[in-house]
Design a protein around this motif. Structure first.
Motif, PDB file in Angstrom:
ATOM      1  N   PHE A 129      34.307 -32.634  -8.091  1.00 15.26           N
ATOM      2  CA  PHE A 129      35.596 -32.542  -8.785  1.00 15.26           C
ATOM      3  C   PHE A 129      36.145 -33.907  -9.198  1.00 15.26           C
ATOM      4  O   PHE A 129      36.697 -34.046 -10.296  1.00 15.26           O
ATOM      5  CB  PHE A 129      36.605 -31.811  -7.897  1.00 15.26           C
ATOM      6  CG  PHE A 129      36.223 -30.376  -7.656  1.00 15.26           C
ATOM      7  CD1 PHE A 129      35.608 -29.990  -6.478  1.00 15.26           C
ATOM      8  CD2 PHE A 129      36.451 -29.414  -8.617  1.00 15.26           C
ATOM      9  CE1 PHE A 129      35.228 -28.670  -6.272  1.00 15.26           C
ATOM     10  CE2 PHE A 129      36.084 -28.092  -8.417  1.00 15.26           C
ATOM     11  CZ  PHE A 129      35.468 -27.722  -7.241  1.00 15.26           C
ATOM     12  N   PHE A 163      38.688 -34.987 -11.990  1.00 18.57           N
ATOM     13  CA  PHE A 163      39.996 -34.516 -11.534  1.00 18.57           C
ATOM     14  C   PHE A 163      40.718 -35.679 -10.865  1.00 18.57           C
ATOM     15  O   PHE A 163      40.092 -36.529 -10.248  1.00 18.57           O
ATOM     16  CB  PHE A 163      39.835 -33.387 -10.504  1.00 18.57           C
ATOM     17  CG  PHE A 163      39.431 -32.061 -11.102  1.00 18.57           C
ATOM     18  CD1 PHE A 163      39.390 -30.930 -10.307  1.00 18.57           C
ATOM     19  CD2 PHE A 163      39.092 -31.925 -12.430  1.00 18.57           C
ATOM     20  CE1 PHE A 163      39.020 -29.692 -10.839  1.00 18.57           C
ATOM     21  CE2 PHE A 163      38.717 -30.699 -12.975  1.00 18.57           C
ATOM     22  CZ  PHE A 163      38.683 -29.581 -12.166  1.00 18.57           C
ATOM     23  N   THR A 164      42.041 -35.718 -11.053  1.00 21.10           N
ATOM     24  CA  THR A 164      42.826 -36.730 -10.344  1.00 21.10           C
ATOM     25  C   THR A 164      43.679 -36.044  -9.289  1.00 21.10           C
ATOM     26  O   THR A 164      44.133 -34.907  -9.485  1.00 21.10           O
ATOM     27  CB  THR A 164      43.739 -37.498 -11.312  1.00 21.10           C
ATOM     28  OG1 THR A 164      44.492 -36.542 -12.067  1.00 21.10           O
ATOM     29  CG2 THR A 164      42.946 -38.369 -12.262  1.00 21.10           C
ATOM     30  N   TRP A 165      43.892 -36.732  -8.196  1.00 21.95           N
ATOM     31  CA  TRP A 165      44.660 -36.181  -7.073  1.00 21.95           C
ATOM     32  C   TRP A 165      45.851 -37.084  -6.795  1.00 21.95           C
ATOM     33  O   TRP A 165      45.946 -38.199  -7.305  1.00 21.95           O
ATOM     34  CB  TRP A 165      43.789 -36.097  -5.815  1.00 21.95           C
ATOM     35  CG  TRP A 165      42.461 -35.434  -6.026  1.00 21.95           C
ATOM     36  CD1 TRP A 165      41.231 -36.043  -6.005  1.00 21.95           C
ATOM     37  CD2 TRP A 165      42.212 -34.055  -6.303  1.00 21.95           C
ATOM     38  NE1 TRP A 165      40.242 -35.120  -6.255  1.00 21.95           N
ATOM     39  CE2 TRP A 165      40.818 -33.891  -6.441  1.00 21.95           C
ATOM     40  CE3 TRP A 165      43.031 -32.937  -6.449  1.00 21.95           C
ATOM     41  CZ2 TRP A 165      40.225 -32.663  -6.705  1.00 21.95           C
ATOM     42  CZ3 TRP A 165      42.441 -31.715  -6.720  1.00 21.95           C
ATOM     43  CH2 TRP A 165      41.053 -31.589  -6.838  1.00 21.95           C
ATOM     44  N   ILE A 166      46.729 -36.562  -5.941  1.00 22.16           N
ATOM     45  CA  ILE A 166      47.868 -37.369  -5.499  1.00 22.16           C
ATOM     46  C   ILE A 166      47.327 -38.545  -4.669  1.00 22.16           C
ATOM     47  O   ILE A 166      46.506 -38.346  -3.785  1.00 22.16           O
ATOM     48  CB  ILE A 166      48.808 -36.532  -4.607  1.00 22.16           C
ATOM     49  CG1 ILE A 166      49.458 -35.417  -5.418  1.00 22.16           C
ATOM     50  CG2 ILE A 166      49.877 -37.390  -3.985  1.00 22.16           C
ATOM     51  CD1 ILE A 166      50.270 -34.470  -4.579  1.00 22.16           C
TER      52      ILE A 166
END
Lengths: 148, 492
Positions: free
Chosen positions: A129, A135-138
């Protein structure tokens, strides 16, 4: 019973708080709220009547047996909240590893099983991911403090 | 119409579509095999990811998941007597007994084959009725569409749970929750309390992830259920089971029709279809004494019904936006996120997509049958995954989905809050699907209400179709209440 009373309160609040709205949204809100309030009130009255017939106010809700280990239920949701807090502190990918490792270990899993599952899941998320699908996450508070 | 049919098939037969549908099938097989996790959880986890896909590929992913689950859930049902999902519970009765007699492979062969046949029959039904539904749907105006939405909401509320009054009330609550944010027609701030996050309204994905995803896994983890360690050899006889499916072709066909009819009725779904299929098999057999002791017909009946159910359930979902089952509620959520509105627009501007869905259901059922036949001996190991490993992994997947919505923390908080609410509702036996459906339909109902009142005043209440739909709604509600009363529920 508590849940039904809470539902009644929600509908009453919805009616009261939408009084100052324009005609259109107020009509919609009141239609749904008044209907919901009426139905829930009928259900509540029937529950009270059934409880009074049985002579026991602590009746079951919806026919379900309420007995369960409340401590176990609270414990599970504490885990959920702790996972969310870990995400806020450390970021998502590391928190996945930490959560799975600690959950499985504290539920009598071996170190191999808990670490293996945690690392596997974190690698899958990072590899597929984050790296492959971008995908970027917090980003967590601690990595930001540390300058990452 | 023929052009759309062929266009639909051509969308399906691309490498990306087939790859995503296959991915969906493997995900569906996993969720179908592992007992305790419903198929809805699989769809819920995928929901946040579909927004970044093309509508065809996103829906084929969904179809891959939901078409295969009723096929794969028989694996633990037959081998260890634990249904993979609720729709395999009826199959457990005779399927497990067959396994105990060393006929597990025969049971699998029969189950997989009739699942494929039932699924294809359901898909063919959908393909055949689309041309009929299209002119009917085109003749409906905003008052009729408003009434259909309300009919769907009230039907799901009354029929799908054990508490009809609460089901209806939760539908109303869902309508209210869907109103949070700025009213698109008048600009009024509705229940945003000055919080920026609420100004845009609650995220549908977050609400669904919480109500279904977190609540389901919480129930599984808190119960601490363990899958049985007992595993028997599957044995030979797979081909014998395939032959049984054709030997009892009348039962296969009849059960498939039952499944389709159940699927069309909003709010019921595959769980009921499988039991009706079992009852049909038992009632129509001349020699009933072997039922419950390992009769292959006790596997054929429920499995044909629960797979054909999807084709029936898709019909009201696509034509009117009225979900035929709980899974269809999530399909409506996916449509909403993809910007597709079921109903007249669906059958005009997106007719090729409708045919893609129908062809996809047929193909997914056939491929799912073949995959399960080849891989059964390996897939049975998934039955042994302990809950203490499963629960945190699924929670991580749910949180991943939540963070995908807008990469912001408030969505995660929404998931947790609705997870707690969903768990409480599940414990109380309150139908969460009514709440979700109300939430999904809220903007649609609001829009149609606004158009209807402004265009027709109060005269819309006198329109013939509106009156007919209202009477049908009342009839279904009365039937639902009476049925609960006769079943000895705590309330009518």
């Amino acid at each position: 019973m508590i849940a039904v009373v809470a539902l009644v309160a929600v509908f009453c609040f919805a009616i009261a708080s939408s009084r100052s709205w324009a005609m259109g949204p107020r009509l919609y809100a009141w239609s749904a709220s008044i209907l919901g309030l009426g139905l829930t009130s009928i259900f509540l009255i029937r529950q009270i009547q059934a409880a009074q017939k049985k002579g026991d106010i602590t009746t079951t809700e919806g026919g379900m047996i309420v007995k369960r280990k409340v401590g176990t239920e609270i414990q599970f949701f504490v885990w959920i909240v702790a996972f969310a807090a870990a995400i806020w502190l450390f970021g998502f990918e590391f928190s996945v590893f930490l959560f799975i490792l600690s959950y499985v270990r504290l539920h009598h899993g071996s170190w191999l099983l808990s670490a293996g599952t945690g690392i596997s899941m974190a690698l899958i998320i990072w590899g597929i991911f984050t790296k492959l699908l971008n995908f970027t996450w917090i980003s967590g508070l601690v990595p930001r403090w540390m300058g990452f | 119409m023929l052009e759309s049919m062929l266009a639909g098939m051509s969308h399906l037969l691309t490498w990306s579509s087939l790859a995503l549908m296959s991915l969906g099938m493997f995900i569906g097989i996993f969720f179908g095999i592992v007992p305790g996790i419903s198929g809805i959880t699989a769809l819920v986890i995928l929901l946040p990811f579909v927004t970044s896909m093309e509508p065809q590929t996103a829906l084929l992913l969904f179809i891959g998941v939901s078409a295969v689950i009723p096929t794969a859930d028989v694996i633990p049902a037959i081998l260890i007597g634990v249904p993979g999902t609720a729709s395999a519970a009826a199959t457990c009765i005779d399927g497990y007994q067959m396994a105990r007699k060393g006929q597990a492979a025969r049971a699998y062969g029969a189950a997989y084959t009739v699942s494929a046949i039932g699924g294809v029959i359901g898909a063919l039904f959908l393909l055949a009725t689309i041309p009929v539904m299209r002119p009917l749907v085109m003749s409906l105006g905003s008052p009729e569409l408003l009434m259909l939405a309300l009919m769907g909401l009230s039907t799901v509320g009354v029929i799908s749970g054990r508490l009809p009054l609460i089901g209806l009330a939760l539908g109303a609550l869902g309508l209210l929750l869907g109103q949070i944010g700025i009213d698109p027609q008048t600009g009024v701030h509705r229940w945003s309390f000055g919080i920026l996050y609420l100004t845009d309204g609650l995220s549908m994905q977050a609400v669904v992830l919480g109500l279904f995803g977190v609540a389901e896994i919480a129930d599984l983890a808190i119960l601490g259920s363990r899958v049985s360690e007992e595993i028997q050899a599957t044995g030979k006889g797979l081909y014998e089971g395939v032959k049984d499916s054709f030997r009892h072709w009348g039962l296969t066909l009849g059960s498939s029709i039952i499944g389709i009819i159940v699927g069309i009725i909003p709010g019921i779904g595959a769980n009921v279809a499988s039991w009706l299929g079992y009852a049909y098999a038992a009632q129509t057999s001349k020699d009933k004494e072997n039922f419950g002791k390992g009769d292959v017909r006790g596997v054929i009946g429920p499995e044909a019904a629960n797979n054909s159910c999807m084709g029936g359930a898709l019909l009201p979902t696509l034509s009117f936006g009225v979900p035929g089952s709980s899974e269809m509620v999530l399909y409506l959520a996916a449509f909403a996120m993809l910007g597709i509105i079921p109903g007249p627009l669906m059958l005009t501007e997106h007719l090729d997509l409708v045919f893609t869905i129908a062809w996809g259901v047929a193909l997914a059922n056939i491929l799912g049958c073949l995959i399960c036949m080849v891989l059964t001996i390996y897939l049975v190991k998934l039955c042994r995954v302990p809950v203490r490993v499963l629960a945190p992994v699924v929670i991580a997947l749910i949180f991943m989905g939540a963070l995908r919505i807008s990469v912001s923390f408030p969505d995660l908080i929404t998931v947790i809050v609705f997870g707690i609410i969903g768990y409480i509702f599940k414990r109380l036996g309150w139908p969460r699907q009514s709440l979700v459906l109300g939430f999904i339909l809220s903007p649609i109902v609001g829009k149609y209400l606004f158009i209807t009142v402004n265009a027709y005043g109060t005269t819309w209440l006198m329109r013939p179709w509106v009156i007919l739909i209202a009477l049908i709604t009342i009839a279904i509600a009365v039937y639902g209440f009476k049925a609960r009363q006769m079943a000895g529920g705590r309330q009518p």
